[in-house]
Design a protein around this motif. Structure first.
Motif, PDB file in Angstrom:
ATOM      1  N   PHE A 136      11.005   4.904  45.353  1.00  0.00           N
ATOM      2  CA  PHE A 136      10.187   5.530  44.311  1.00  0.00           C
ATOM      3  C   PHE A 136      10.889   6.748  43.724  1.00  0.00           C
ATOM      4  CE2 PHE A 136       5.806   3.963  46.007  1.00  0.00           C
ATOM      5  CZ  PHE A 136       6.114   2.701  45.537  1.00  0.00           C
ATOM      6  N   MET A 178      12.177   6.789  39.900  1.00  0.00           N
ATOM      7  CA  MET A 178      11.419   7.622  38.970  1.00  0.00           C
ATOM      8  C   MET A 178      12.230   8.814  38.477  1.00  0.00           C
ATOM      9  SD  MET A 178       8.976   5.853  38.349  1.00  0.00           S
ATOM     10  CE  MET A 178       8.126   6.856  37.125  1.00  0.00           C
ATOM     11  N   PHE A 235       4.836  -2.395  43.529  1.00  0.00           N
ATOM     12  CA  PHE A 235       4.257  -1.093  43.207  1.00  0.00           C
ATOM     13  C   PHE A 235       5.232  -0.270  42.360  1.00  0.00           C
ATOM     14  CE2 PHE A 235       1.289  -1.963  46.722  1.00  0.00           C
ATOM     15  CZ  PHE A 235       0.106  -1.538  46.143  1.00  0.00           C
ATOM     16  N   MET A 236       6.523  -0.428  42.632  1.00  0.00           N
ATOM     17  CA  MET A 236       7.561   0.258  41.863  1.00  0.00           C
ATOM     18  C   MET A 236       7.497  -0.171  40.399  1.00  0.00           C
ATOM     19  SD  MET A 236      10.196   2.353  42.341  1.00  0.00           S
ATOM     20  CE  MET A 236       9.585   3.169  40.874  1.00  0.00           C
ATOM     21  N   LEU A 283       4.517   1.327  38.788  1.00  0.00           N
ATOM     22  CA  LEU A 283       4.701   2.754  38.533  1.00  0.00           C
ATOM     23  C   LEU A 283       5.522   2.974  37.265  1.00  0.00           C
ATOM     24  CD1 LEU A 283       4.050   5.477  39.877  1.00  0.00           C
ATOM     25  CD2 LEU A 283       6.189   5.304  41.121  1.00  0.00           C
ATOM     26  N   VAL A 284       6.606   2.218  37.135  1.00  0.00           N
ATOM     27  CA  VAL A 284       7.487   2.369  35.963  1.00  0.00           C
ATOM     28  C   VAL A 284       6.725   2.053  34.681  1.00  0.00           C
ATOM     29  CG1 VAL A 284       9.485   1.376  34.760  1.00  0.00           C
ATOM     30  CG2 VAL A 284       9.640   1.943  37.191  1.00  0.00           C
ATOM     31  N   TYR A 285       5.982   0.935  34.664  1.00  0.00           N
ATOM     32  CA  TYR A 285       5.308   0.542  33.431  1.00  0.00           C
ATOM     33  C   TYR A 285       4.078   1.392  33.147  1.00  0.00           C
ATOM     34  CZ  TYR A 285       8.497  -3.261  32.778  1.00  0.00           C
ATOM     35  OH  TYR A 285       9.636  -3.974  32.550  1.00  0.00           O
ATOM     36  N   ARG A 286       3.399   1.839  34.201  1.00  0.00           N
ATOM     37  CA  ARG A 286       2.255   2.701  33.932  1.00  0.00           C
ATOM     38  C   ARG A 286       2.725   4.044  33.404  1.00  0.00           C
ATOM     39  NH1 ARG A 286      -2.958   4.477  37.624  1.00  0.00           N
ATOM     40  NH2 ARG A 286      -3.672   6.037  36.150  1.00  0.00           N
ATOM     41  N   PHE A 287       3.855   4.530  33.943  1.00  0.00           N
ATOM     42  CA  PHE A 287       4.427   5.784  33.467  1.00  0.00           C
ATOM     43  C   PHE A 287       4.851   5.645  32.011  1.00  0.00           C
ATOM     44  CE2 PHE A 287       8.019   8.577  32.645  1.00  0.00           C
ATOM     45  CZ  PHE A 287       7.529   9.803  33.079  1.00  0.00           C
ATOM     46  N   SER A 288       5.392   4.473  31.653  1.00  0.00           N
ATOM     47  CA  SER A 288       5.914   4.268  30.303  1.00  0.00           C
ATOM     48  C   SER A 288       4.807   4.034  29.277  1.00  0.00           C
ATOM     49  CB  SER A 288       6.882   3.086  30.300  1.00  0.00           C
ATOM     50  OG  SER A 288       7.894   3.283  31.263  1.00  0.00           O
TER      51      SER A 288
END
Lengths: 94, 221
Positions: free
Chosen positions: A81, A85, B47-48, B51-56
Protein backbone atom coordinates in the motif's frame (compact mmCIF):
# COMPACT_ATOMS: atom_id res chain seq x y z
CA UNK A 1 -0.51 -21.83 24.38
CA UNK A 2 -2.27 -25.08 24.83
CA UNK A 3 -4.35 -25.34 27.91
CA UNK A 4 -5.28 -21.69 27.73
CA UNK A 5 -8.94 -21.57 26.94
CA UNK A 6 -10.93 -18.39 26.66
CA UNK A 7 -14.14 -18.53 28.65
CA UNK A 8 -17.42 -18.71 26.77
CA UNK A 9 -18.53 -15.38 28.25
CA UNK A 10 -15.46 -13.71 26.77
CA UNK A 11 -16.55 -14.84 23.29
CA UNK A 12 -20.03 -13.39 23.81
CA UNK A 13 -18.49 -10.14 25.07
CA UNK A 14 -16.27 -9.84 21.98
CA UNK A 15 -19.27 -10.62 19.78
CA UNK A 16 -21.30 -7.88 21.49
CA UNK A 17 -18.43 -5.43 20.94
CA UNK A 18 -18.29 -6.39 17.25
CA UNK A 19 -22.03 -5.79 16.81
CA UNK A 20 -21.80 -2.42 18.61
CA UNK A 21 -18.93 -1.44 16.29
CA UNK A 22 -20.97 -2.56 13.25
CA UNK A 23 -23.89 -0.36 14.34
CA UNK A 24 -21.44 2.48 15.03
CA UNK A 25 -19.84 2.23 11.58
CA UNK A 26 -23.28 2.38 9.90
CA UNK A 27 -24.34 5.28 12.12
CA UNK A 28 -21.14 7.23 11.45
CA UNK A 29 -21.53 6.70 7.71
CA UNK A 30 -24.76 8.74 7.84
CA UNK A 31 -22.98 11.66 9.55
CA UNK A 32 -21.22 13.96 7.09
CA UNK A 33 -17.63 14.28 8.28
CA UNK A 34 -16.18 15.16 4.89
CA UNK A 35 -12.87 13.42 4.31
CA UNK A 36 -12.96 11.94 7.82
CA UNK A 37 -15.80 9.54 6.99
CA UNK A 38 -13.42 7.11 5.32
CA UNK A 39 -10.88 7.43 8.15
CA UNK A 40 -13.55 6.64 10.76
CA UNK A 41 -14.81 3.69 8.68
CA UNK A 42 -11.31 2.21 8.26
CA UNK A 43 -10.44 2.77 11.93
CA UNK A 44 -13.57 0.92 13.09
CA UNK A 45 -12.88 -1.90 10.60
CA UNK A 46 -9.31 -2.24 11.91
CA UNK A 47 -10.57 -2.38 15.52
CA UNK A 48 -13.11 -5.08 14.56
CA UNK A 49 -10.48 -7.11 12.68
CA UNK A 50 -8.09 -6.80 15.63
CA UNK A 51 -10.74 -8.12 18.04
CA UNK A 52 -11.41 -11.10 15.76
CA UNK A 53 -7.69 -11.85 15.35
CA UNK A 54 -6.79 -11.51 19.04
CA UNK A 55 -9.73 -13.37 20.58
CA UNK A 56 -11.65 -15.46 18.03
CA UNK A 57 -8.37 -16.53 16.40
CA UNK A 58 -6.61 -16.88 19.77
CA UNK A 59 -3.57 -14.90 18.62
CA UNK A 60 -3.43 -13.07 21.95
CA UNK A 61 -2.68 -16.40 23.63
CA UNK A 62 -0.45 -17.79 20.88
CA UNK A 63 3.31 -18.18 20.81
CA UNK A 64 5.71 -15.43 19.75
CA UNK A 65 6.48 -17.13 16.46
CA UNK A 66 2.74 -17.13 15.64
CA UNK A 67 2.72 -13.38 16.29
CA UNK A 68 5.59 -13.01 13.81
CA UNK A 69 3.70 -14.97 11.12
CA UNK A 70 0.53 -12.94 11.66
CA UNK A 71 2.38 -9.62 11.62
CA UNK A 72 4.36 -10.58 8.51
CA UNK A 73 1.21 -10.87 6.37
CA UNK A 74 -0.04 -7.43 7.36
CA UNK A 75 3.44 -5.89 7.22
CA UNK A 76 3.91 -6.93 3.59
CA UNK A 77 0.41 -5.62 2.80
CA UNK A 78 1.43 -2.29 4.30
CA UNK A 79 4.59 -2.20 2.16
CA UNK A 80 2.48 -2.74 -0.96
CA UNK A 81 0.00 0.00 0.00
CA UNK A 82 2.70 2.48 1.04
CA UNK A 83 4.94 2.12 -2.00
CA UNK A 84 2.06 2.07 -4.51
CA UNK A 85 0.26 5.04 -3.00
CA UNK A 86 3.46 7.07 -2.64
CA UNK A 87 3.57 6.85 -6.43
CA UNK A 88 -0.13 7.29 -7.24
CA UNK A 89 -0.76 10.04 -4.70
CA UNK A 90 2.13 12.22 -5.91
CA UNK A 91 1.20 12.18 -9.60
CA UNK A 92 -0.59 15.12 -11.16
CA UNK A 93 -2.09 13.08 -13.96
CA UNK A 94 -3.20 9.51 -13.89
CA UNK B 1 8.80 -35.03 25.33
CA UNK B 2 7.97 -37.80 27.74
CA UNK B 3 6.01 -40.07 25.45
CA UNK B 4 5.79 -42.77 28.10
CA UNK B 5 3.37 -40.62 30.04
CA UNK B 6 1.01 -40.19 27.11
CA UNK B 7 -1.84 -42.58 26.81
CA UNK B 8 -1.85 -44.90 23.86
CA UNK B 9 -4.80 -43.08 22.37
CA UNK B 10 -3.12 -39.71 22.54
CA UNK B 11 0.15 -40.96 21.09
CA UNK B 12 -1.62 -42.22 17.99
CA UNK B 13 -2.54 -38.64 17.07
CA UNK B 14 1.09 -37.48 17.02
CA UNK B 15 2.69 -37.78 13.59
CA UNK B 16 6.16 -39.31 13.83
CA UNK B 17 8.04 -36.08 12.95
CA UNK B 18 6.73 -34.34 16.09
CA UNK B 19 7.86 -34.74 19.69
CA UNK B 20 4.43 -34.22 21.18
CA UNK B 21 0.93 -32.94 20.54
CA UNK B 22 1.77 -29.40 21.54
CA UNK B 23 4.57 -29.14 19.00
CA UNK B 24 2.30 -30.62 16.37
CA UNK B 25 -0.46 -28.13 17.16
CA UNK B 26 2.02 -25.25 17.01
CA UNK B 27 3.22 -26.41 13.57
CA UNK B 28 -0.36 -26.72 12.32
CA UNK B 29 -1.26 -23.23 13.55
CA UNK B 30 1.87 -21.71 12.00
CA UNK B 31 1.20 -23.46 8.71
CA UNK B 32 -2.32 -22.07 8.63
CA UNK B 33 -1.08 -18.56 9.39
CA UNK B 34 1.52 -18.85 6.62
CA UNK B 35 -1.34 -19.74 4.27
CA UNK B 36 -3.46 -16.89 5.63
CA UNK B 37 -0.55 -14.48 5.00
CA UNK B 38 -0.73 -15.42 1.30
CA UNK B 39 -4.50 -14.92 1.49
CA UNK B 40 -4.01 -11.45 3.00
CA UNK B 41 -1.85 -10.56 0.00
CA UNK B 42 -4.27 -12.22 -2.45
CA UNK B 43 -7.13 -10.03 -1.23
CA UNK B 44 -4.59 -7.25 -0.64
CA UNK B 45 -3.98 -6.97 -4.38
CA UNK B 46 -7.69 -6.32 -4.91
CA UNK B 47 -7.83 -3.84 -2.04
CA UNK B 48 -4.80 -2.14 -3.61
CA UNK B 49 -6.65 -1.78 -6.94
CA UNK B 50 -9.66 -0.45 -5.05
CA UNK B 51 -7.51 2.10 -3.22
CA UNK B 52 -5.87 3.36 -6.42
CA UNK B 53 -9.16 3.82 -8.28
CA UNK B 54 -11.05 5.27 -5.36
CA UNK B 55 -8.22 7.74 -4.83
CA UNK B 56 -8.29 8.63 -8.53
CA UNK B 57 -12.07 8.91 -8.97
CA UNK B 58 -13.55 9.67 -5.53
CA UNK B 59 -16.79 11.27 -6.84
CA UNK B 60 -17.42 8.46 -9.30
CA UNK B 61 -17.03 5.84 -6.55
CA UNK B 62 -19.29 7.82 -4.20
CA UNK B 63 -22.02 7.99 -6.87
CA UNK B 64 -21.70 4.35 -7.97
CA UNK B 65 -21.84 3.08 -4.37
CA UNK B 66 -25.36 4.56 -4.11
CA UNK B 67 -26.54 1.45 -5.95
CA UNK B 68 -25.52 -0.78 -3.04
CA UNK B 69 -28.11 -2.01 -0.56
CA UNK B 70 -26.81 -0.74 2.79
CA UNK B 71 -29.41 -2.75 4.75
CA UNK B 72 -28.72 -6.11 3.07
CA UNK B 73 -24.97 -5.52 3.35
CA UNK B 74 -25.33 -4.60 7.03
CA UNK B 75 -27.47 -7.66 7.77
CA UNK B 76 -24.88 -9.81 6.01
CA UNK B 77 -22.11 -8.33 8.15
CA UNK B 78 -24.12 -9.28 11.23
CA UNK B 79 -24.74 -12.77 9.82
CA UNK B 80 -21.00 -13.33 9.34
CA UNK B 81 -20.21 -12.00 12.82
CA UNK B 82 -22.70 -14.49 14.31
CA UNK B 83 -21.09 -17.29 12.27
CA UNK B 84 -17.69 -16.26 13.65
CA UNK B 85 -19.06 -16.43 17.19
CA UNK B 86 -20.51 -19.92 16.66
CA UNK B 87 -17.22 -21.01 15.03
CA UNK B 88 -15.33 -19.81 18.10
CA UNK B 89 -17.83 -21.71 20.26
CA UNK B 90 -17.26 -24.86 18.15
CA UNK B 91 -13.52 -24.62 18.85
CA UNK B 92 -14.33 -24.00 22.52
CA UNK B 93 -16.44 -27.17 22.55
CA UNK B 94 -13.52 -29.02 20.94
CA UNK B 95 -11.24 -27.86 23.75
CA UNK B 96 -13.72 -29.36 26.18
CA UNK B 97 -14.00 -32.53 24.11
CA UNK B 98 -17.74 -32.10 23.70
CA UNK B 99 -18.33 -33.88 20.40
CA UNK B 100 -22.06 -33.16 20.15
CA UNK B 101 -21.56 -29.45 20.74
CA UNK B 102 -18.78 -29.23 18.16
CA UNK B 103 -21.09 -30.65 15.49
CA UNK B 104 -24.03 -28.46 16.56
CA UNK B 105 -21.97 -25.27 16.44
CA UNK B 106 -20.33 -26.24 13.14
CA UNK B 107 -23.76 -26.80 11.59
CA UNK B 108 -25.04 -23.45 12.91
CA UNK B 109 -21.89 -21.80 11.50
CA UNK B 110 -22.48 -23.37 8.09
CA UNK B 111 -26.16 -22.34 8.12
CA UNK B 112 -25.18 -18.71 8.78
CA UNK B 113 -22.58 -18.97 6.00
CA UNK B 114 -25.34 -20.21 3.69
CA UNK B 115 -27.67 -17.38 4.76
CA UNK B 116 -24.90 -14.93 3.84
CA UNK B 117 -24.60 -16.50 0.38
CA UNK B 118 -28.37 -16.38 -0.18
CA UNK B 119 -28.52 -12.67 0.73
CA UNK B 120 -25.48 -12.06 -1.48
CA UNK B 121 -27.28 -13.88 -4.28
CA UNK B 122 -30.32 -11.61 -3.84
CA UNK B 123 -28.03 -8.58 -4.11
CA UNK B 124 -26.35 -9.98 -7.24
CA UNK B 125 -29.79 -10.58 -8.73
CA UNK B 126 -30.71 -6.93 -8.15
CA UNK B 127 -27.55 -5.89 -10.00
CA UNK B 128 -28.45 -8.12 -12.95
CA UNK B 129 -31.95 -6.63 -13.08
CA UNK B 130 -30.59 -3.07 -12.78
CA UNK B 131 -28.13 -3.68 -15.64
CA UNK B 132 -25.10 -3.10 -13.47
CA UNK B 133 -23.07 -6.20 -14.31
CA UNK B 134 -19.85 -5.30 -16.15
CA UNK B 135 -19.24 -7.26 -19.32
CA UNK B 136 -22.76 -8.68 -19.30
CA UNK B 137 -25.37 -5.94 -19.36
CA UNK B 138 -23.72 -2.78 -18.03
CA UNK B 139 -25.93 0.25 -18.72
CA UNK B 140 -25.15 2.99 -16.22
CA UNK B 141 -27.54 5.93 -15.99
CA UNK B 142 -25.33 8.27 -13.97
CA UNK B 143 -22.30 10.33 -14.95
CA UNK B 144 -19.01 8.73 -16.08
CA UNK B 145 -20.29 5.22 -16.95
CA UNK B 146 -16.80 4.05 -17.98
CA UNK B 147 -15.16 4.93 -14.67
CA UNK B 148 -18.20 3.74 -12.73
CA UNK B 149 -17.83 0.36 -14.38
CA UNK B 150 -14.46 0.04 -12.59
CA UNK B 151 -16.29 0.31 -9.27
CA UNK B 152 -18.70 -2.47 -10.25
CA UNK B 153 -15.89 -4.67 -11.57
CA UNK B 154 -14.14 -4.29 -8.21
CA UNK B 155 -17.43 -4.96 -6.41
CA UNK B 156 -18.08 -8.20 -8.27
CA UNK B 157 -14.49 -9.46 -8.19
CA UNK B 158 -13.96 -8.72 -4.48
CA UNK B 159 -17.33 -9.97 -3.22
CA UNK B 160 -17.16 -12.87 -5.70
CA UNK B 161 -13.81 -14.10 -4.41
CA UNK B 162 -15.06 -13.56 -0.88
CA UNK B 163 -18.14 -15.69 -1.61
CA UNK B 164 -15.93 -18.36 -3.20
CA UNK B 165 -13.87 -18.47 0.00
CA UNK B 166 -17.05 -18.83 2.01
CA UNK B 167 -18.21 -21.75 -0.15
CA UNK B 168 -14.82 -23.44 0.36
CA UNK B 169 -15.18 -22.69 4.09
CA UNK B 170 -18.55 -24.46 4.20
CA UNK B 171 -17.03 -27.49 2.44
CA UNK B 172 -14.13 -27.53 4.93
CA UNK B 173 -16.50 -27.32 7.92
CA UNK B 174 -18.61 -30.15 6.47
CA UNK B 175 -15.50 -32.35 6.37
CA UNK B 176 -14.57 -31.32 9.93
CA UNK B 177 -18.11 -32.09 11.16
CA UNK B 178 -17.97 -35.55 9.58
CA UNK B 179 -14.53 -36.17 11.10
CA UNK B 180 -15.91 -35.07 14.49
CA UNK B 181 -18.86 -37.45 14.16
CA UNK B 182 -16.42 -40.27 13.38
CA UNK B 183 -14.58 -39.55 16.62
CA UNK B 184 -11.37 -38.30 15.05
CA UNK B 185 -10.89 -35.57 17.66
CA UNK B 186 -10.39 -35.59 21.40
CA UNK B 187 -9.92 -33.05 24.14
CA UNK B 188 -6.17 -33.32 23.50
CA UNK B 189 -6.26 -33.36 19.72
CA UNK B 190 -8.52 -30.95 17.85
CA UNK B 191 -6.06 -28.98 15.71
CA UNK B 192 -8.08 -29.39 12.45
CA UNK B 193 -11.13 -27.85 14.15
CA UNK B 194 -8.99 -24.96 15.41
CA UNK B 195 -7.26 -24.15 12.10
CA UNK B 196 -10.49 -24.45 10.10
CA UNK B 197 -11.78 -21.85 12.52
CA UNK B 198 -8.83 -19.60 11.64
CA UNK B 199 -9.83 -19.84 7.96
CA UNK B 200 -13.46 -19.04 8.76
CA UNK B 201 -12.56 -16.00 10.87
CA UNK B 202 -10.27 -14.78 8.07
CA UNK B 203 -13.27 -14.76 5.69
CA UNK B 204 -15.13 -12.71 8.29
CA UNK B 205 -12.25 -10.20 8.50
CA UNK B 206 -12.23 -9.69 4.71
CA UNK B 207 -15.94 -8.82 4.83
CA UNK B 208 -15.39 -6.47 7.80
CA UNK B 209 -13.33 -4.34 5.38
CA UNK B 210 -15.44 -4.91 2.26
CA UNK B 211 -18.65 -3.66 3.86
CA UNK B 212 -17.59 -0.10 4.75
CA UNK B 213 -15.42 0.25 1.62
CA UNK B 214 -18.05 -0.86 -0.91
CA UNK B 215 -21.36 0.02 0.75
CA UNK B 216 -20.77 2.96 3.09
CA UNK B 217 -18.76 5.33 0.87
CA UNK B 218 -21.42 7.99 0.51
CA UNK B 219 -24.66 7.21 2.32
CA UNK B 220 -24.87 10.68 3.89
CA UNK B 221 -26.22 13.27 1.47
Amino acid sequence: MTGHTISRNRYFLIFAALIVLLVLTIFMAYVDLGPFNVIVAITIAIIKATLVILYFMHVRYSSRVTWVFVSAGFFWLLIMFTLTMSDIATRFTF
Amino acid sequence: MDNEQLTHETRSFVAHQFDDLEQQKEAGTLGMWAFLATEILFFGGMFMAYLVYRFSYPQVFAAASQYMDVVLGGVNTGVLLVSSLTMALAVHAAQEGNRKQIITFLIITMIFGAIFLVIKGVEYHHKFVEHLVPGYNFQYEGAEPGKSEIYFILYFVMTGFHALHLIIGIVVLTVIAIMTARGRFTKEYYTPVEISGLYWHFIDIVWIFLYPLLYLIHVHK
